[in-house]
Scaffold this motif. Sequence first.
Motif: not given
Length: 340
Positions: A32-59
């Motif tokens: 993420v840092q090599t793409r210009g992201g910071n700590a906030t972006i890292i946290g958001l992307l980690g949350s994105l993974y979890t959120l998508i999985q939360l929605l996809a798993a029951p589907l």
Amino acid sequence: MALNHHRYIVASSVLVDMLGYGLIMPLLPFIVQTRGGNATIIGLLGSLYTLIQLLAAPLFGALSDRVGRRPVILDCLFGSALAYSWLALADSLPLLAAAIALGGVAGSSLPVAQAYIANVTSPTERTRGFGLLGAAFGLGLIGGAAIGGFLSQFGLALPPLIAATIALINAIYASIVLPESLSPKRCTASLPFRNLFGSALIALQASSVGPLLIAVMLLNITFAGLQSNIALYTLTRFGWGPDQNAILFVFVGLCAALTQGVLIGQLQSRLSDAWLASGGLGLMALAFAFVSGVHTGWLLFPLTALLAIGMGLAVPAITSSSHDRPVKTGKELCLAGCRH
């Protein structure tokens, strides 16, 4: 005997899938840092993974009730191969986010695999069957973190490409040898995407599984928070790079594998699922209480060992208890078994 063989095939699929996941996670903050992201972006992307999985798993759980476990597992495995390839080639934060989102969707293979194990094991063997998946999970993290840490010295794009190759081989292998665990008469005819959240609310309100689903949700939230941010935490506090973080992930994976592959099998005959879950949650709470105050890097190892052991005891016990309750559709099994 055949059913036991089938669950080992499912476990091997989880192991190879987690091998790819273990390659990526210790390196994600650096990518993420090599793409210009910071700590906030890292946290958001980690949350994105979890959120998508939360929605996809029951589907996917509902879909597996309709079409069977096998095609859903295979689609997730092929999706993992695509996601890792995309991650290696993404040259901007939006493309990186899309790759991680796809990885979250594909990561729903583990709870469907848990549903598969529930279909092919008896109630007395179920906790051990989930422990087998947990051991595969831990061993995958061990191998993936070790390989990723070594390959990162040749470039951050190489580990995702290797992960994609491994995931593709795993998907092809599973498509050849993995049978279906549901008979046609056990497949439901209901539409899998209809009233998803209503079904989830019904499951949460059910006295038979609701408390267990809430317990697993809270457990995964706490562990995922540490898992998603540990590499950034060690980089900021101790100056650790990919190599040192890979060692820590290997250690955590080893503890998880030993716990769920060996320890839980010994304890299951002596302690109830309730005692295993309570003891595991207690160990995790103790570790979390001290991890934020660590000022010496080596102290992370005993604390993360407590976390891994606690997680390794609690998750199979809670998940097994949820499968022993009257509600046993794939959607509800997946709600109980989300990984992150």
